[in-house]
Design a protein around this motif. Structure first.
Motif, mmCIF file in Angstrom:
data_model
loop_
_atom_site.group_PDB
_atom_site.id
_atom_site.type_symbol
_atom_site.label_atom_id
_atom_site.label_comp_id
_atom_site.label_asym_id
_atom_site.label_seq_id
_atom_site.Cartn_x
_atom_site.Cartn_y
_atom_site.Cartn_z
ATOM 1 N N ASP A 97 32.919 52.586 49.348
ATOM 2 C CA ASP A 97 34.458 53.150 49.463
ATOM 3 C C ASP A 97 35.356 52.255 48.270
ATOM 4 O OD1 ASP A 97 34.863 50.558 50.678
ATOM 5 O OD2 ASP A 97 34.726 51.607 52.506
ATOM 6 N N ARG A 98 36.462 52.820 48.400
ATOM 7 C CA ARG A 98 37.408 51.996 47.344
ATOM 8 C C ARG A 98 37.539 50.569 47.860
ATOM 9 N NH1 ARG A 98 42.535 53.432 44.121
ATOM 10 N NH2 ARG A 98 43.713 51.579 44.288
ATOM 11 N N ASP A 99 37.703 50.253 48.898
ATOM 12 C CA ASP A 99 37.823 48.809 49.295
ATOM 13 C C ASP A 99 36.611 47.898 48.875
ATOM 14 O OD1 ASP A 99 40.209 49.066 50.535
ATOM 15 O OD2 ASP A 99 39.490 49.209 52.400
ATOM 16 N N ALA A 100 35.467 48.609 48.743
ATOM 17 C CA ALA A 100 34.295 48.000 48.403
ATOM 18 C C ALA A 100 34.363 47.796 46.919
ATOM 19 C CB ALA A 100 33.087 48.647 49.014
ATOM 20 N N ALA A 101 34.798 48.804 46.222
ATOM 21 C CA ALA A 101 34.849 48.767 44.787
ATOM 22 C C ALA A 101 36.002 47.813 44.230
ATOM 23 C CB ALA A 101 35.226 50.158 44.356
ATOM 24 N N HIS A 102 36.759 47.714 45.069
ATOM 25 C CA HIS A 102 37.798 46.562 44.646
ATOM 26 C C HIS A 102 37.132 45.175 44.940
ATOM 27 C CE1 HIS A 102 42.088 44.917 44.619
ATOM 28 N NE2 HIS A 102 41.484 44.090 45.105
ATOM 29 N N LEU A 103 36.480 45.280 46.050
ATOM 30 C CA LEU A 103 35.895 43.665 46.247
ATOM 31 C C LEU A 103 35.020 43.576 45.061
ATOM 32 C CD1 LEU A 103 35.507 41.094 47.907
ATOM 33 C CD2 LEU A 103 34.058 42.520 49.472
ATOM 34 N N GLN A 104 33.862 44.310 44.651
ATOM 35 C CA GLN A 104 32.916 44.214 43.644
ATOM 36 C C GLN A 104 33.674 43.927 42.237
ATOM 37 O OE1 GLN A 104 29.521 46.239 44.570
ATOM 38 N NE2 GLN A 104 29.150 46.675 42.673
ATOM 39 N N LEU A 105 34.888 44.421 41.753
ATOM 40 C CA LEU A 105 35.316 44.240 40.730
ATOM 41 C C LEU A 105 36.059 42.650 40.625
ATOM 42 C CD1 LEU A 105 37.123 47.315 39.771
ATOM 43 C CD2 LEU A 105 35.276 46.342 38.459
ATOM 44 N N GLU A 145 46.607 43.561 41.615
ATOM 45 C CA GLU A 145 47.248 44.825 40.952
ATOM 46 C C GLU A 145 46.567 45.580 39.866
ATOM 47 O OE1 GLU A 145 49.505 41.764 43.325
ATOM 48 O OE2 GLU A 145 48.470 41.555 41.570
ATOM 49 N N ALA A 146 46.100 44.747 38.848
ATOM 50 C CA ALA A 146 45.228 45.327 37.817
ATOM 51 C C ALA A 146 44.067 46.236 38.268
ATOM 52 C CB ALA A 146 45.104 44.398 36.768
ATOM 53 N N ILE A 147 43.248 45.638 39.100
ATOM 54 C CA ILE A 147 42.112 46.321 39.828
ATOM 55 C C ILE A 147 42.681 47.571 40.577
ATOM 56 C CG2 ILE A 147 40.201 46.290 41.413
ATOM 57 C CD1 ILE A 147 40.174 43.108 40.761
ATOM 58 N N ASP A 148 43.739 47.625 41.452
ATOM 59 C CA ASP A 148 44.290 48.728 42.242
ATOM 60 C C ASP A 148 44.605 49.894 41.009
ATOM 61 O OD1 ASP A 148 43.601 47.895 44.714
ATOM 62 O OD2 ASP A 148 45.591 46.932 44.986
ATOM 63 N N LEU A 149 45.570 49.388 40.043
ATOM 64 C CA LEU A 149 45.523 50.383 38.861
ATOM 65 C C LEU A 149 44.287 50.933 38.179
ATOM 66 C CD1 LEU A 149 47.635 51.831 37.243
ATOM 67 C CD2 LEU A 149 47.752 49.910 35.505
ATOM 68 N N TYR A 150 43.662 50.087 37.810
ATOM 69 C CA TYR A 150 42.279 50.683 37.290
ATOM 70 C C TYR A 150 41.811 51.640 38.411
ATOM 71 C CZ TYR A 150 37.577 51.189 36.335
ATOM 72 O OH TYR A 150 36.198 51.881 36.096
ATOM 73 N N LEU A 151 41.771 51.376 39.520
ATOM 74 C CA LEU A 151 40.962 52.200 40.467
ATOM 75 C C LEU A 151 41.767 53.535 40.646
ATOM 76 C CD1 LEU A 151 39.702 49.750 43.242
ATOM 77 C CD2 LEU A 151 38.491 50.987 41.561
ATOM 78 N N ASP A 152 42.970 53.523 40.865
ATOM 79 C CA ASP A 152 44.046 54.751 40.644
ATOM 80 C C ASP A 152 43.725 55.580 39.769
ATOM 81 O OD1 ASP A 152 45.232 53.822 43.125
ATOM 82 O OD2 ASP A 152 46.991 53.006 42.009
ATOM 83 N N LEU A 153 43.484 54.915 38.234
ATOM 84 C CA LEU A 153 43.383 55.719 36.975
ATOM 85 C C LEU A 153 41.947 56.484 36.893
ATOM 86 C CD1 LEU A 153 45.054 53.501 34.349
ATOM 87 C CD2 LEU A 153 45.821 55.576 35.199
ATOM 88 N N ALA A 154 40.889 55.793 37.525
ATOM 89 C CA ALA A 154 39.634 55.991 37.111
ATOM 90 C C ALA A 154 39.338 57.110 38.275
ATOM 91 C CB ALA A 154 38.664 54.998 37.317
ATOM 92 N N GLY A 155 39.636 57.218 39.500
ATOM 93 C CA GLY A 155 39.571 58.028 40.337
ATOM 94 C C GLY A 155 38.289 57.765 41.153
ATOM 95 N N PRO A 156 37.750 58.685 42.247
ATOM 96 C CA PRO A 156 36.697 58.368 42.885
ATOM 97 C C PRO A 156 35.325 58.436 42.345
ATOM 98 C CG PRO A 156 37.324 60.579 43.203
ATOM 99 C CD PRO A 156 38.424 59.907 42.285
ATOM 100 N N ASP A 157 35.315 58.950 41.225
ATOM 101 C CA ASP A 157 33.941 58.784 40.325
ATOM 102 C C ASP A 157 33.297 57.380 39.741
ATOM 103 O OD1 ASP A 157 33.749 61.369 40.099
ATOM 104 O OD2 ASP A 157 34.262 61.722 38.020
ATOM 105 N N VAL A 158 34.162 56.298 40.117
ATOM 106 C CA VAL A 158 33.528 54.856 40.001
ATOM 107 C C VAL A 158 32.639 54.681 41.023
ATOM 108 C CG1 VAL A 158 35.793 54.188 38.449
ATOM 109 C CG2 VAL A 158 35.690 53.984 41.229
#
Length: 205
Positions: A97-105, A145-158
């Protein structure tokens, strides 16, 4: 019209990956896809008990995928492919999920990691060719903040990418350096694959 792919049946990709399918089609290959259905986590657990390193794990996963489909279609040339991301000895998986994506980055930021991509070609339930390649990438230092912005821009496909990035899109903004072939980074080393297909007599060019 000239024909590049010489076998009577199309290449059978043991995956439903849209990225790998696009790479193959863009290279002019005639391709069909089929999900391998293997339990990747079970394969990884067995590989861990054997002490396989990340490149060998990618090769094992690719071979198991190809063999699973080849047993169902022994008359076809089947391609299995997989990719393992490793950073300082740790293997990473696709985030849930998104939280796991944030942690991974966050774990990868400011550090170099390796993408080990491997493939296997099977005929008649037997592996007849294997190939692999590795790319090395370094994420630049990123704030939360940069990671969150990237995830917002990239969307769920990441979430479909083990590295949580797509270099062909917004993901390019995350990197300091990228060393390696683009197709390897996308999960299917095309040049080694094409060389293997030529050895099997599958390509006219």
């Amino acid at each position: 019209m000239p024909v590049l792919w010489t076998p009577s049946e199309k290449l059978l990709l043991a995956s439903t990956s849209a990225t790998r399918l696009t790479l193959l089609v863009s290279a002019g290959l005639s391709v069909e896809t089929q999900d391998s259905g293997i339990d990747e986590r079970a394969v990884e657990e067995a590989a861990a008990h054997e002490g396989l390193d990340p490149p060998a794990l990618a090769a094992r996963l690719a071979a198991e995928k190809a063999l699973a489909v080849s047993r169902r279609h022994p008359e076809r040339v089947v391609l299995g492919a997989d990719q393992v991301l490793a950073c300082e000895g740790q293997v990473f998986h696709k985030p849930s999920d998104r939280d796991a994506a944030h942690l991974q980055l966050k774990r990868l930021t400011g550090r170099q990691h390796s993408l080990h991509s491997a493939g296997a070609l099977t005929i008649g339930g037997q592996v007849v060719e294997t190939f692999s390649d590795t790319a090395h990438l370094t994420l630049r230092p990123l704030t939360d903040e940069a990671i969150d912005l990237y995830l917002d821009l990239a969307g769920p496909d990441v979430l479909k990418s083990v590295g949580v990035y797509q270099l062909e899109g917004f993901g390019i903004h995350l990197f300091e350096t990228v060393e390696g072939d683009h197709s390897t980074i996308l999960g299917l080393p095309l040049l080694p694959l094409l060389a293997a297909l030529r050895r099997l007599g599958c390509l006219a060019l």
